[in-house]
Design a protein around this motif. Structure first.
Motif, mmCIF file in Angstrom:
data_model
loop_
_atom_site.group_PDB
_atom_site.id
_atom_site.type_symbol
_atom_site.label_atom_id
_atom_site.label_comp_id
_atom_site.label_asym_id
_atom_site.label_seq_id
_atom_site.Cartn_x
_atom_site.Cartn_y
_atom_site.Cartn_z
ATOM 1 N N GLU A 6 -0.651 6.053 -20.312
ATOM 2 C CA GLU A 6 0.243 6.777 -21.174
ATOM 3 C C GLU A 6 -0.276 7.810 -20.906
ATOM 4 O O GLU A 6 -1.395 8.491 -20.882
ATOM 5 N N SER A 7 0.061 9.126 -21.477
ATOM 6 C CA SER A 7 -0.128 11.191 -21.434
ATOM 7 C C SER A 7 0.692 11.377 -22.268
ATOM 8 O O SER A 7 1.323 11.268 -22.784
ATOM 9 N N GLY A 8 0.099 12.823 -22.789
ATOM 10 C CA GLY A 8 0.791 13.970 -23.510
ATOM 11 C C GLY A 8 0.050 13.853 -24.871
ATOM 12 O O GLY A 8 1.283 14.962 -25.444
ATOM 13 N N GLY A 9 -0.181 12.843 -25.124
ATOM 14 C CA GLY A 9 -0.736 13.335 -26.701
ATOM 15 C C GLY A 9 -1.991 14.592 -26.818
ATOM 16 O O GLY A 9 -2.295 15.429 -25.717
ATOM 17 N N GLY A 10 -1.656 15.136 -28.075
ATOM 18 C CA GLY A 10 -3.036 16.351 -28.195
ATOM 19 C C GLY A 10 -2.830 16.107 -29.561
ATOM 20 O O GLY A 10 -2.375 14.643 -30.352
ATOM 21 N N LEU A 11 -3.723 17.401 -30.195
ATOM 22 C CA LEU A 11 -3.611 17.742 -31.572
ATOM 23 C C LEU A 11 -2.036 18.821 -31.375
ATOM 24 O O LEU A 11 -2.248 19.694 -30.918
ATOM 25 N N VAL A 12 -2.247 18.811 -32.948
ATOM 26 C CA VAL A 12 -0.207 20.015 -32.890
ATOM 27 C C VAL A 12 -0.196 19.784 -34.794
ATOM 28 O O VAL A 12 -0.697 19.010 -35.268
ATOM 29 N N GLN A 13 0.732 20.954 -34.949
ATOM 30 C CA GLN A 13 0.811 21.408 -36.282
ATOM 31 C C GLN A 13 2.175 20.014 -37.006
ATOM 32 O O GLN A 13 2.745 20.516 -36.056
ATOM 33 N N ASP A 90 2.463 11.177 -38.282
ATOM 34 C CA ASP A 90 2.422 10.446 -36.996
ATOM 35 C C ASP A 90 0.904 10.380 -35.994
ATOM 36 O O ASP A 90 0.787 9.544 -35.198
ATOM 37 N N THR A 91 0.109 10.344 -36.524
ATOM 38 C CA THR A 91 -1.235 10.454 -36.172
ATOM 39 C C THR A 91 -1.861 8.699 -36.168
ATOM 40 O O THR A 91 -1.278 7.807 -37.074
ATOM 41 N N ALA A 92 -1.591 8.865 -34.423
ATOM 42 C CA ALA A 92 -1.972 7.083 -34.082
ATOM 43 C C ALA A 92 -1.927 7.385 -32.624
ATOM 44 O O ALA A 92 -2.350 8.832 -31.911
ATOM 45 N N MET A 93 -2.670 6.319 -32.654
ATOM 46 C CA MET A 93 -2.741 6.259 -31.274
ATOM 47 C C MET A 93 -1.480 5.570 -30.403
ATOM 48 O O MET A 93 -1.404 4.629 -31.496
ATOM 49 N N TYR A 94 -1.076 6.416 -29.505
ATOM 50 C CA TYR A 94 0.794 5.856 -29.242
ATOM 51 C C TYR A 94 0.388 4.442 -27.813
ATOM 52 O O TYR A 94 -0.232 5.166 -26.710
ATOM 53 N N TYR A 95 0.876 3.481 -27.780
ATOM 54 C CA TYR A 95 0.953 2.778 -26.483
ATOM 55 C C TYR A 95 2.134 2.512 -25.994
ATOM 56 O O TYR A 95 3.438 2.217 -26.581
ATOM 57 N N CYS A 96 2.293 2.114 -24.836
ATOM 58 C CA CYS A 96 3.912 1.944 -24.157
ATOM 59 C C CYS A 96 3.202 0.446 -23.760
ATOM 60 O O CYS A 96 2.122 -0.285 -23.566
ATOM 61 N N ALA A 97 4.295 -0.017 -23.928
ATOM 62 C CA ALA A 97 4.607 -1.303 -23.118
ATOM 63 C C ALA A 97 5.597 -2.225 -22.578
ATOM 64 O O ALA A 97 6.615 -1.665 -23.622
ATOM 65 N N GLY A 116 -2.932 3.703 -24.417
ATOM 66 C CA GLY A 116 -3.128 4.658 -25.535
ATOM 67 C C GLY A 116 -3.042 5.762 -25.248
ATOM 68 O O GLY A 116 -3.897 6.410 -24.170
ATOM 69 N N THR A 117 -2.408 6.945 -25.920
ATOM 70 C CA THR A 117 -2.763 8.246 -25.409
ATOM 71 C C THR A 117 -2.888 8.227 -27.070
ATOM 72 O O THR A 117 -1.847 8.049 -28.245
ATOM 73 N N SER A 118 -3.488 9.728 -27.596
ATOM 74 C CA SER A 118 -3.987 9.995 -29.030
ATOM 75 C C SER A 118 -3.020 11.131 -29.272
ATOM 76 O O SER A 118 -2.886 11.910 -28.324
ATOM 77 N N VAL A 119 -2.441 10.940 -30.625
ATOM 78 C CA VAL A 119 -1.497 11.733 -31.115
ATOM 79 C C VAL A 119 -2.172 12.676 -32.339
ATOM 80 O O VAL A 119 -2.162 11.104 -33.496
ATOM 81 N N THR A 120 -2.801 13.749 -32.501
ATOM 82 C CA THR A 120 -3.156 13.684 -33.803
ATOM 83 C C THR A 120 -2.169 15.349 -34.935
ATOM 84 O O THR A 120 -2.430 16.053 -33.503
ATOM 85 N N ILE A 121 -1.704 14.694 -35.477
ATOM 86 C CA ILE A 121 -0.762 16.572 -36.412
ATOM 87 C C ILE A 121 -1.829 16.641 -37.415
ATOM 88 O O ILE A 121 -2.189 16.213 -38.596
ATOM 89 N N SER A 122 -1.772 18.429 -37.841
ATOM 90 C CA SER A 122 -2.332 18.687 -38.891
ATOM 91 C C SER A 122 -1.410 19.298 -39.901
ATOM 92 O O SER A 122 -0.505 19.747 -39.621
#
Length: 123
Positions: A6-13, A90-97, A116-122
């Motif tokens: 997985e890729s593309g996660g990050g921190l966004v508002q 929506d903040t979570a670790m996102y996994y594909c399967a 997994g890829t980490s997604v954090t929403i502020s």
């Protein structure tokens, strides 16, 4: 060796967008139904979206429906999750399967998982 990366996660508002990707190798991609799952801290892993091996059918959790869009490119062995109108919840670790076609996504029934890829929403 089967790999899901997985890729593309990050921190966004809150209100922003992210697009996750999952590159698959080591299996015949067209034989597999693919899913996105997520796990927030202290919570159980849950399904987000599932897409048929053909790409023609997809399903979403109620929390994702209308905001997230799943797609796949069988030529590139890749699935995507476009996430719009993101919320702090929506903040979570996102996994594909992946699961063999003929079945559908279930958190307890997938054959292969990515790391997994980490997604954090502020807020």
């Amino acid at each position: 060796q089967v790999q899901l990366v997985e890729s593309g996660g990050g921190l966004v508002q809150a209100g922003g967008s992210l697009k996750l990707s999952c590159k698959v190798s080591g299996l015949y991609f067209g034989d597999y139904v693919m899913g996105w799952f997520r796990q927030a801290p202290g919570k159980e892993r849950e399904g987000v979206s599932c897409i048929h091996w053909s790409g023609r059918t997809a399903d979403y959790a109620d929390s994702a429906r209308g905001r997230f869009t799943v797609s796949r490119d069988n030529r590139k062995n890749t699935i995507y999750l476009q996430m719009n109108s993101l919320k702090p919840e929506d903040t979570a670790m996102y996994y594909c399967a992946a699961v063999t076609r003929g079945t559908w996504c279930d958190v307890s029934g997938m054959d292969y998982w990515g790391k997994g890829t980490s997604v954090t929403i502020s807020s």
